[in-house]
Write a protein that holds these residues in place. Structure first.
Motif, PDB file in Angstrom:
ATOM      1  N   ARG A  41       0.802  -1.106   0.166  1.00  0.00           N
ATOM      2  CA  ARG A  41      -0.137   0.017   0.021  1.00  0.00           C
ATOM      3  C   ARG A  41       0.923   1.311  -0.073  1.00  0.00           C
ATOM      4  O   ARG A  41       0.481   2.350  -0.581  1.00  0.00           O
ATOM      5  N   SER A  42       2.052   1.391   0.792  1.00  0.00           N
ATOM      6  CA  SER A  42       2.915   2.217   0.807  1.00  0.00           C
ATOM      7  C   SER A  42       3.610   2.575  -0.686  1.00  0.00           C
ATOM      8  O   SER A  42       3.504   3.744  -0.978  1.00  0.00           O
ATOM      9  N   ILE A  43       4.019   1.472  -0.956  1.00  0.00           N
ATOM     10  CA  ILE A  43       4.455   1.730  -2.554  1.00  0.00           C
ATOM     11  C   ILE A  43       3.452   2.423  -3.538  1.00  0.00           C
ATOM     12  O   ILE A  43       3.771   3.001  -4.312  1.00  0.00           O
ATOM     13  N   GLY A  44       2.102   1.670  -3.457  1.00  0.00           N
ATOM     14  CA  GLY A  44       1.488   2.271  -4.211  1.00  0.00           C
ATOM     15  C   GLY A  44       0.884   3.844  -3.893  1.00  0.00           C
ATOM     16  O   GLY A  44       0.524   4.537  -4.863  1.00  0.00           O
ATOM     17  N   VAL A  47       3.701   5.850  -5.626  1.00  0.00           N
ATOM     18  CA  VAL A  47       3.627   6.045  -7.001  1.00  0.00           C
ATOM     19  C   VAL A  47       2.648   6.803  -7.534  1.00  0.00           C
ATOM     20  O   VAL A  47       2.847   7.740  -8.225  1.00  0.00           O
ATOM     21  N   ASN A  48       1.293   6.709  -6.769  1.00  0.00           N
ATOM     22  CA  ASN A  48       0.231   7.516  -7.257  1.00  0.00           C
ATOM     23  C   ASN A  48       0.535   9.099  -6.807  1.00  0.00           C
ATOM     24  O   ASN A  48      -0.047   9.899  -7.389  1.00  0.00           O
TER      25      ASN A  48
END
Length: 50
Positions: A41-44, A47-48
Motif C-alpha cells: 500500500r505504501s508503494i502504491g 507511486v500515485n
C-alpha cells in the motif's frame, strides 16, 4: 532454484517457526501478511503521489 532446495527451505521454516509454538503461528502469519499489505500500500501511495 532446484526443487530439493525449495523443499529444504520450506521444511526448515516449518521446523524453526511452526513446531516450537504452533499456537502462535497464526499470529505470526497474520502479522507477516499485514506487513506485506502495508508495504505494498505504501508503494502504491508513493507511486500515485508522484
Amino acid at each position: 532454484m532446484p526443487r530439493w532446495l525449495v523443499a529444504l527451505i520450506i521444511i526448515l521454516i516449518i521446523i524453526v517457526f511452526i513446531l516450537p509454538n504452533p499456537a502462535g503461528t497464526g499470529s505470526y502469519l497474520g502479522n507477516a501478511i499485514d506487513s506485506i499489505v502495508i508495504f505494498f500500500r505504501s508503494i502504491g501511495q508513493s507511486v500515485n503521489s508522484v
